[in-house]
Write a protein that holds these residues in place. Sequence first.
Motif, PDB file in Angstrom:
ATOM      1  N   UNK A  33      25.021 -38.250 -47.165  1.00  6.59           N
ATOM      2  CA  UNK A  33      25.881 -39.234 -47.813  1.00  6.59           C
ATOM      3  C   UNK A  33      25.906 -38.935 -49.306  1.00  6.59           C
ATOM      4  N   UNK A  34      27.061 -38.582 -49.809  1.00  7.09           N
ATOM      5  CA  UNK A  34      27.253 -38.310 -51.231  1.00  7.09           C
ATOM      6  C   UNK A  34      27.861 -39.563 -51.861  1.00  7.09           C
ATOM      7  N   UNK A  35      27.119 -40.173 -52.778  1.00  3.08           N
ATOM      8  CA  UNK A  35      27.567 -41.407 -53.417  1.00  3.08           C
ATOM      9  C   UNK A  35      27.368 -41.285 -54.918  1.00  3.08           C
ATOM     10  N   UNK A  36      28.250 -41.871 -55.708  1.00  2.00           N
ATOM     11  CA  UNK A  36      28.027 -41.890 -57.170  1.00  2.00           C
ATOM     12  C   UNK A  36      26.912 -42.871 -57.511  1.00  2.00           C
ATOM     13  N   UNK A  37      25.826 -42.371 -58.039  1.00  2.00           N
ATOM     14  CA  UNK A  37      24.626 -43.174 -58.255  1.00  2.00           C
ATOM     15  C   UNK A  37      24.374 -43.333 -59.744  1.00  2.00           C
ATOM     16  N   UNK A  38      24.147 -44.572 -60.134  1.00  2.00           N
ATOM     17  CA  UNK A  38      23.783 -44.878 -61.517  1.00  2.00           C
ATOM     18  C   UNK A  38      22.332 -45.369 -61.520  1.00  2.00           C
ATOM     19  N   UNK A  39      21.396 -44.578 -62.003  1.00  2.00           N
ATOM     20  CA  UNK A  39      19.990 -44.985 -61.928  1.00  2.00           C
ATOM     21  C   UNK A  39      19.671 -46.245 -62.708  1.00  2.00           C
ATOM     22  N   UNK A  40      20.466 -46.560 -63.727  1.00  2.28           N
ATOM     23  CA  UNK A  40      20.156 -47.705 -64.575  1.00  2.28           C
ATOM     24  C   UNK A  40      20.815 -48.991 -64.106  1.00  2.28           C
TER      25      UNK A  40
END
Length: 873
Positions: free
Chosen positions: A268-275
């Motif tokens: 699963x490729x998802x745009x991830x924002x760690x913050x």
Amino acid sequence: RAKDVIIPAKPPVNFFSPRSPVLDLFQGQLDYAEYIRRDSEVVLLFFYAPWCGQSIAARAEIQQAASRLSDQVLFVAINCWWNQGKCRKQKHFFYFPVIYLYHRSFGPIEYKGPMSAVYIEKFVRRVMKPLLYIPSQSELLDFLSNYEPGVLGYFEFSGSPQPPGYLTFFTSALHSLKKDYLGTVRFGVITNKHLAKLVSLVHSGSVYLHRHFNTSLVFPREVLNYTAENICKWALENQETLFRWLQPHGGKSLLLNNELKKGPALFLFIPFNPLAESHPLIDEITEVALEYNNCHGDQVVERLLQHLRRVDAPVLESLALEAPAQLPDPPLITASPCCNTVVLPQWHSFSRTHNVCELCVNQTAGGVKPSSVSMPQCSFFEMAAALDSFYLKEQTFYHVASDSIECSNFLTSYSPFSYYTACCRTISRGVAGFIDSEQGVFEAPTVAFSSLEKKCEVDAPSSIPHIEENRYLFPGVDMTSTNFTGLSCRTNKTLNIYLLDSNLFWLYAERLGAPSSTQVKEFAAIVDVKEESHYILDPKHALMKLSLESFIQNFSVLYSPLKRHLIGSDSAQFPSQHLITEVTTDTFWEVVLQKQDVLLLYYAPWCGFCPSLNHVFIQLARNLPMDTFTVARIDVSQNDLPWEFMVDRLPTVLFFPCNRKDLSVKYPEDLPITLPNLLKFILHHSDPASSPQNMANSPTKECLQSEAVLQRGHISHLEREIQKLRAEISSLQRAQVQVESQLSSARRDEHRLRRQQRALEEQHSLLRAHSEQLQALYEQKTRELQELARKLQELADASENLLTENTWLKILVATMERKLEGRDGAESLATRKEVRPKQPEPSSTPQLPGSSPPPANVSATLVSERNNENRTD
């Protein structure tokens, strides 16, 4: 010159800007960095080399993270490449840059994640605050329903500002970050005893490891010592992960290979924002993973699912698995379905029986959130997806006989919902025309039916059934298999779920089939290495819970409706004016299965033999007419084909004859690929008589007569050839007789040689026995000679002793002779002088063994001689 002249290295300069919040020690002052590190709580050390491209690329990311955290964290950059700096002398790094974090006296904690400002900032914040404070039940449910494993510690701060064991638990969280830079294990602290009881923690200092499907654990303090290392090791060894984050570094790595060997994998490729504080898409994926692995219908998991869906539920009684009966059943979600009447077009085969269908999206089965269920209307896209799925299920819906009503539930493949119902009937053409002309296809009001509660009656018995009755006509079909909960335990194709940040690793998604240009970088693919295939979720559909569930269900069934995704090159980059046509996955059917003879070469860039054939195929393409024959090639390393068109070795040549594509022929592997051989191969397997030109021209009488003459000539020629063959056969028979006689003599010689071989083997055995006897005799004589040599050595030693004794005897005899001569002289003098009285003297003459003591006068003489010798010395 006495020595080479070497230009000294240039002095280092600032790597960071003087206005940067990063303290730049560009001369490698490692001792100063250690000195200022003692006065700060959290310190980030950035070791770099000025020439390193990755260090230069990470400089802006470090500066961006420092601009946000400089008031809490000390950022120090150290040049660890200058040869005169202490960092170069004391540190020996094999790569740059290197990031170390220190939390007071604990460290170093090396960061190995992506060199991105948001990821670095997230890791620094985890080091600053390794423990998450949990004050309420809702935050406790947030903590436990997270996809990452959670470790909870219960401490009472009422008695002391720092209860016993708290510092140890705090250090164990730092140890976890040191061993796993991804921070997959989350550490939390509970100070409320009522919350602690929900996770079976009673005593202060207890540690709880939450697991969704296996039994949750409490740290065994009576078995293991309560140390930070033991708590961290215990948590990492017993953790349970729903899915993993993968972060391939881009170079040669076995990360994906090792994971794919474990079985089918869902990427699963998802745009991830760690913050970001919340991740709704990850929550939906977590919900899918929990339902997929909830094989036993665990009530604790159901309660966590309710929390993820934001469903109001009674107060949680206990999350301990020892008392699951106290948890209430989750409430059902009730909502009215949304319906639209659809007029079937005239070309549709189903319209021969019915012309109007009412499609209702049943939202109660899909677990839709109340916020989206509150509105009774459906969107245009949902109804369009329902209609498409209804058309796809037409064959199943049409070919099964039934006399009941036509209201059916269809499981969709990629629609944003789980079920829909279709009620169809025939109405008058006037009403249908009114619906079609006034309101359109998708937005028509419910003229024929208002809701699902009304029965759909038909005027006459129909041959079109509904799916619910398939269980009676086809008992082997399991209609309950559409349930998604616990699917991992009911299938042999269990999936391992992996997440990748599409902002960093979208290149991998493109290699799996994702579009290169898209606004939303969301993509899902299932890769099955054992079956050498992979499937992708249609990029046109949004990546959400229900589409993922349908995707996983369609993969898990025995006869999967998913089609293997074929990756191919862009056909636009290959012009069609070349002699050899370049075939891709998209153009394979158009080029190979057209009405021409096609010779196809399978090659790959890494194949060393393939380029040597290019000139052969170019000459072949020049000699053959392009309007009736096609010479093509395909790069199988960049283009996938269906299994029936794949080959097992390279290079391989296949010939697809005209109008007989199903009779394709493979070029013989043992035959060299040359121009004459290729032409013979093509002419042998092509069918010129089947060409349209030859079929159009009918044979004339002259052609028939000439053909008969040619046939008679061929027959006479064949008869002569047959006579020659018979003569050759008779000569071969005579030669066969001669060969048989020679074989019989050879067999006699072989028997004679075998007898001689056996005789020689017997002689060899006798000689071997005689040799063994001689060897034994030799060893015996050797031992006797050794004994004789030992005795001779003893005699030699005895002779040396005798020689020594003989020497002593000679000395004694000589001494006695001299003494006797002296005695005679003394007696002659005594006659002339007065006789003096004699005194006895002690005897000191050495005696040999077995000899009598010497006379007294001899002893006295020896003593006097010894005294004279002493005086002389």
